[in-house]
Design a protein around this motif. Structure first.
Motif, PDB file in Angstrom:
ATOM      1  N   SER A  17       0.856  -1.254  -0.112  1.00 14.51           N
ATOM      2  CA  SER A  17      -0.042   0.051  -0.189  1.00 14.51           C
ATOM      3  C   SER A  17       0.865   1.222  -0.058  1.00 14.51           C
ATOM      4  O   SER A  17       2.130   1.228   0.540  1.00 14.51           O
ATOM      5  CB  SER A  17      -0.837  -0.012   1.277  1.00 14.51           C
ATOM      6  N   ARG A  19       0.212   5.808   0.195  1.00 16.31           N
ATOM      7  CA  ARG A  19      -1.019   6.820   0.210  1.00 16.31           C
ATOM      8  C   ARG A  19      -0.124   8.144  -0.450  1.00 16.31           C
ATOM      9  O   ARG A  19       0.906   8.514   0.191  1.00 16.31           O
ATOM     10  CB  ARG A  19      -1.228   7.296   1.652  1.00 16.31           C
ATOM     11  N   ARG A  67      -9.650  -0.952  -4.623  1.00 13.60           N
ATOM     12  CA  ARG A  67      -8.586  -0.776  -4.225  1.00 13.60           C
ATOM     13  C   ARG A  67      -7.815   0.349  -3.913  1.00 13.60           C
ATOM     14  O   ARG A  67      -7.199   0.480  -2.893  1.00 13.60           O
ATOM     15  CB  ARG A  67      -7.492  -1.472  -5.323  1.00 13.60           C
ATOM     16  N   GLN A  82      -5.422   6.841  -1.331  1.00 11.08           N
ATOM     17  CA  GLN A  82      -5.006   5.612  -0.641  1.00 11.08           C
ATOM     18  C   GLN A  82      -5.035   4.527  -1.677  1.00 11.08           C
ATOM     19  O   GLN A  82      -6.006   4.158  -2.110  1.00 11.08           O
ATOM     20  CB  GLN A  82      -5.898   5.411   0.466  1.00 11.08           C
ATOM     21  N   ASN A  84      -4.230   0.398  -2.022  1.00 16.46           N
ATOM     22  CA  ASN A  84      -3.997  -0.977  -1.567  1.00 16.46           C
ATOM     23  C   ASN A  84      -3.726  -1.815  -2.751  1.00 16.46           C
ATOM     24  O   ASN A  84      -4.491  -1.739  -3.875  1.00 16.46           O
ATOM     25  CB  ASN A  84      -5.230  -1.140  -0.711  1.00 16.46           C
ATOM     26  N   SER A  85      -3.474  -3.108  -2.113  1.00 16.11           N
ATOM     27  CA  SER A  85      -3.286  -4.327  -3.005  1.00 16.11           C
ATOM     28  C   SER A  85      -2.841  -3.797  -4.503  1.00 16.11           C
ATOM     29  O   SER A  85      -3.262  -4.156  -5.586  1.00 16.11           O
ATOM     30  CB  SER A  85      -4.792  -4.760  -3.523  1.00 16.11           C
ATOM     31  N   LEU A  86      -1.724  -3.062  -4.355  1.00 15.05           N
ATOM     32  CA  LEU A  86      -0.919  -2.651  -5.556  1.00 15.05           C
ATOM     33  C   LEU A  86      -0.318  -3.757  -6.308  1.00 15.05           C
ATOM     34  O   LEU A  86       0.006  -4.801  -5.773  1.00 15.05           O
ATOM     35  CB  LEU A  86       0.184  -1.606  -4.957  1.00 15.05           C
TER      36      LEU A  86
END
Length: 126
Positions: A17, A19, A67, A82, A84-86
């Motif tokens: 993750s 940001r 995501r 933000q 996530n789960s890149l």
């Protein structure tokens, strides 16, 4: 003079993750549309997410839906993304953008935005 400045990019492994932040200055309009865009090497700009500040309504590209989350802190004049789960395919330079009025149909279209930041690099390794 309107200025947008991104930060928070970096290198992460797939599944990680990050940001991103976009600090906005010189922007006096109370209602606007703000968005995140990205450009991978050799590819065109892609709209990632957008938010209408007057309503808080958010929109996402299908490739990031579920995501990524776009949000705005009015007190800090800062836009966030933000992530996530890149995935490796998320690797790109990410830009924030803003404009006073963006038609709904163009909310993820780069040409609809006037003000842009300088970009921040995100690299996702497999």
């Amino acid at each position: 003079q309107v200025q947008l400045m991104e930060s928070g990019g970096g290198s992460v492994q797939a599944g990680g993750s990050l940001r991103l932040s976009c600090e906005v200055s010189g922007y006096t309009e109370s209602s606007t549309c703000m968005g995140w865009f990205r450009q991978a090497p050799g590819k065109e700009y892609e709209g990632v997410a957008a938010i209408y500040t007057s309503t808080g309504t958010t929109y996402y590209a299908d490739s990031v839906k579920g995501r990524f989350t776009i949000s705005l802190d009015n007190a800090k004049n800062t836009l966030y993304l933000q992530m996530n789960s890149l995935k490796p395919e998320d690797t790109a330079t990410y830009y924030c953008a803003a404009d006073f009025w963006v038609p709904f149909s163009a909310r993820l279209r780069p040409t609809a935005y006037l003000y842009w930041g300088q970009g921040t690099q995100v690299t996702v390794s497999s």
